[in-house]
Design a protein around this motif. Structure first.
Motif, short mmCIF file in Angstrom:
data_model
loop_
_atom_site.label_atom_id
_atom_site.label_comp_id
_atom_site.label_asym_id
_atom_site.label_seq_id
_atom_site.Cartn_x
_atom_site.Cartn_y
_atom_site.Cartn_z
N ARG A 144 0.84 -1.21 0.00
CA ARG A 144 0.00 0.00 0.00
C ARG A 144 0.87 1.26 0.00
N GLU A 145 1.90 1.24 0.83
CA GLU A 145 2.78 2.41 0.94
C GLU A 145 3.48 2.70 -0.39
N LYS A 146 3.99 1.65 -1.04
CA LYS A 146 4.68 1.85 -2.31
C LYS A 146 3.71 2.30 -3.40
N ALA A 147 2.47 1.80 -3.33
CA ALA A 147 1.47 2.22 -4.33
C ALA A 147 1.16 3.71 -4.19
N VAL A 148 1.02 4.18 -2.96
CA VAL A 148 0.77 5.61 -2.72
C VAL A 148 1.94 6.44 -3.22
N TYR A 149 3.17 5.99 -2.92
CA TYR A 149 4.35 6.71 -3.40
C TYR A 149 4.39 6.78 -4.92
N ALA A 150 3.99 5.67 -5.58
CA ALA A 150 4.00 5.64 -7.04
C ALA A 150 3.03 6.67 -7.61
N LEU A 151 1.83 6.75 -7.02
CA LEU A 151 0.84 7.72 -7.50
C LEU A 151 1.31 9.15 -7.27
N LEU A 152 1.84 9.44 -6.09
CA LEU A 152 2.30 10.80 -5.79
C LEU A 152 3.48 11.18 -6.68
N ALA A 153 4.40 10.25 -6.89
CA ALA A 153 5.56 10.54 -7.73
C ALA A 153 5.12 10.83 -9.17
N ALA A 154 4.16 10.05 -9.67
CA ALA A 154 3.67 10.27 -11.03
C ALA A 154 3.01 11.64 -11.17
N MET A 155 2.18 12.01 -10.19
CA MET A 155 1.48 13.29 -10.25
C MET A 155 2.45 14.46 -10.15
N LEU A 156 3.43 14.37 -9.25
CA LEU A 156 4.39 15.47 -9.09
C LEU A 156 5.30 15.59 -10.32
N ALA A 157 5.70 14.46 -10.89
CA ALA A 157 6.54 14.51 -12.09
C ALA A 157 5.78 15.14 -13.25
N GLN A 199 -4.13 -4.04 -9.47
CA GLN A 199 -4.73 -3.77 -10.77
C GLN A 199 -5.30 -2.35 -10.82
N ILE A 200 -5.91 -1.93 -9.73
CA ILE A 200 -6.55 -0.61 -9.70
C ILE A 200 -5.49 0.49 -9.68
N ILE A 201 -4.36 0.23 -9.03
CA ILE A 201 -3.26 1.20 -9.08
C ILE A 201 -2.82 1.40 -10.53
N ALA A 202 -2.71 0.29 -11.27
CA ALA A 202 -2.36 0.39 -12.69
C ALA A 202 -3.43 1.19 -13.45
N ALA A 203 -4.71 0.98 -13.11
CA ALA A 203 -5.79 1.71 -13.76
C ALA A 203 -5.70 3.20 -13.46
N ILE A 204 -5.40 3.56 -12.21
CA ILE A 204 -5.29 4.97 -11.84
C ILE A 204 -4.13 5.63 -12.57
N LEU A 205 -3.01 4.91 -12.71
CA LEU A 205 -1.89 5.45 -13.47
C LEU A 205 -2.27 5.65 -14.94
N ALA A 206 -3.09 4.74 -15.48
CA ALA A 206 -3.57 4.91 -16.86
C ALA A 206 -4.48 6.13 -16.96
N ILE A 207 -5.32 6.34 -15.95
CA ILE A 207 -6.19 7.52 -15.93
C ILE A 207 -5.35 8.79 -15.90
N ILE A 208 -4.30 8.79 -15.06
CA ILE A 208 -3.42 9.96 -14.99
C ILE A 208 -2.80 10.25 -16.35
N GLY A 209 -2.36 9.19 -17.04
CA GLY A 209 -1.77 9.36 -18.35
C GLY A 209 -2.76 9.92 -19.37
#
Length: 326
Positions: A144-157, A199-209
């Motif tokens: 969970r922690e790494k998933a949150v970091y991945a989302l935050l890092a993607a949004m900030l980048a 899977q949903i983390i991957a979906a959220i990253l796709a949404i961000i893209g």
């Protein structure tokens, strides 16, 4: 032959006319989404909540029957399992969520794993058991922690990229639009208690893209029009820019929905959460590009001089020298 146009040429829809009511509604939806996440919580899958992991090798097969295994294990009453190939094509890892009555029972987790192994061995003779292990809550917490970091890092980048590519106001607008899209997606999963897994983390990253792609197209047209129409009021210029990119936005969204909606309706249950998240993301991503990312530029002070090169000290001295010489 006349080409089909989903959006007529020279559309003139006044999107920005309703920017304040739509912003209020969006802020309310974001607040409601986070309230649902904090009160009802997310229905974490095995990846994030822990459970039992069974690893097997199908010695009499070249490939493991993933689809059949999902139906077989799912019918045991422990929810939808997470089944992945593990090593060779005939090796699988099966993760199942443990009932609350079993979590605190000594030996209960291993008993559930043995039940799964026995059911599979009865249907598929010659299956070799490689492991029957418990996925601890600590490991799930790290996921969970790494998933949150991945989302935050993607949004900030992404925000940093837009800032460098355009102006800081555009970076803030893009980041706010992404926060809106992610918030509403999390709110949907909290409201309907859909399983929230990797899977949903991957979906959220796709949404961000997707949202980023649409937002940058709109922002690029806004930048071009700011240079072209220096005296046009900013709300009118934003409307013009959105209308000029509307045909591309509609075509892209509909193309994706043509593939997603049949998968949402007729696809396997294991992909429902992923498909639902991306489908919602198409709608909210398109909406946020128009009603979140564009109007915020007005309140952040973007104007017709935002992309006019500023005269430096050396340039100013050179210009004054030329004027005196003339």
């Amino acid at each position: 032959m006349k080409l089909l146009k989903l959006v007529p040429d020279n559309t003139n829809i006044h999107f920005l006319k309703w920017r304040v009511p739509f912003y209020v509604v969006s802020l309310i939806l974001m607040a409601a989404s986070w309230a649902l996440v904090l009160t009802k919580g997310l229905n974490y899958g095995v990846d994030f909540a822990g459970g039992q992991e069974v690893t097997l090798t199908f010695e009499q097969r070249q490939q493991a029957p993933i689809g059949e295994l999902r139906d077989l294990v799912g019918g045991l009453g422990y929810g939808d399992p997470v089944i992945q190939r593990f090593g060779e094509p005939n090796q699988v890892s099966i993760r199942i969520r443990l009932p609350e009555s079993v979590e605190n029972t000594p030996g209960g987790a291993n008993a559930v794993g043995e039940q799964v192994i026995a059911a599979i061995g009865k249907t598929y003779p010659g299956v070799r058991r490689d492991g029957n292990d418990t996925v601890s809550g600590k490991v799930a917490g790290e996921f969970r922690e790494k998933a949150v970091y991945a989302l935050l890092a993607a949004m900030l980048a992404i925000a940093l990229y837009i800032w460098v590519r355009f102006e800081w106001q555009f970076g803030v607008g893009g980041l706010f639009a992404l926060a809106h899209d992610v918030s509403l997606t999390l709110g949907m999963f909290a409201l309907f208690q859909l399983e929230f897994s990797l899977q949903i983390i991957a979906a959220i990253l796709a949404i961000i893209g997707y949202s980023l792609n649409d937002t940058i197209v709109v922002y690029d047209r806004i930048r071009e029009n700011l240079k072209k129409y220096r005296k046009m009021p900013l709300p009118e210029l934003l409307d013009l820019s959105v209308n000029e990119t509307l045909a591309r936005t509609v075509m892209t969204s509909l193309t994706l929905l043509v593939a997603l909606i049949p998968l949402l309706i007729f696809g396997p249950a294991s992909l429902f959460g992923l498909t639902a998240a991306i489908t919602l993301g198409i709608f909210v991503g398109t909406y946020s590009s128009i009603y979140m990312a564009a109007p915020i530029l007005i309140w952040l002070g973007v104007n017709s001089n935002s992309f006019v090169p500023q005269e430096g000290t050396a340039d100013k001295q050179e210009r004054l020298a030329r004027e005196r010489g003339a």
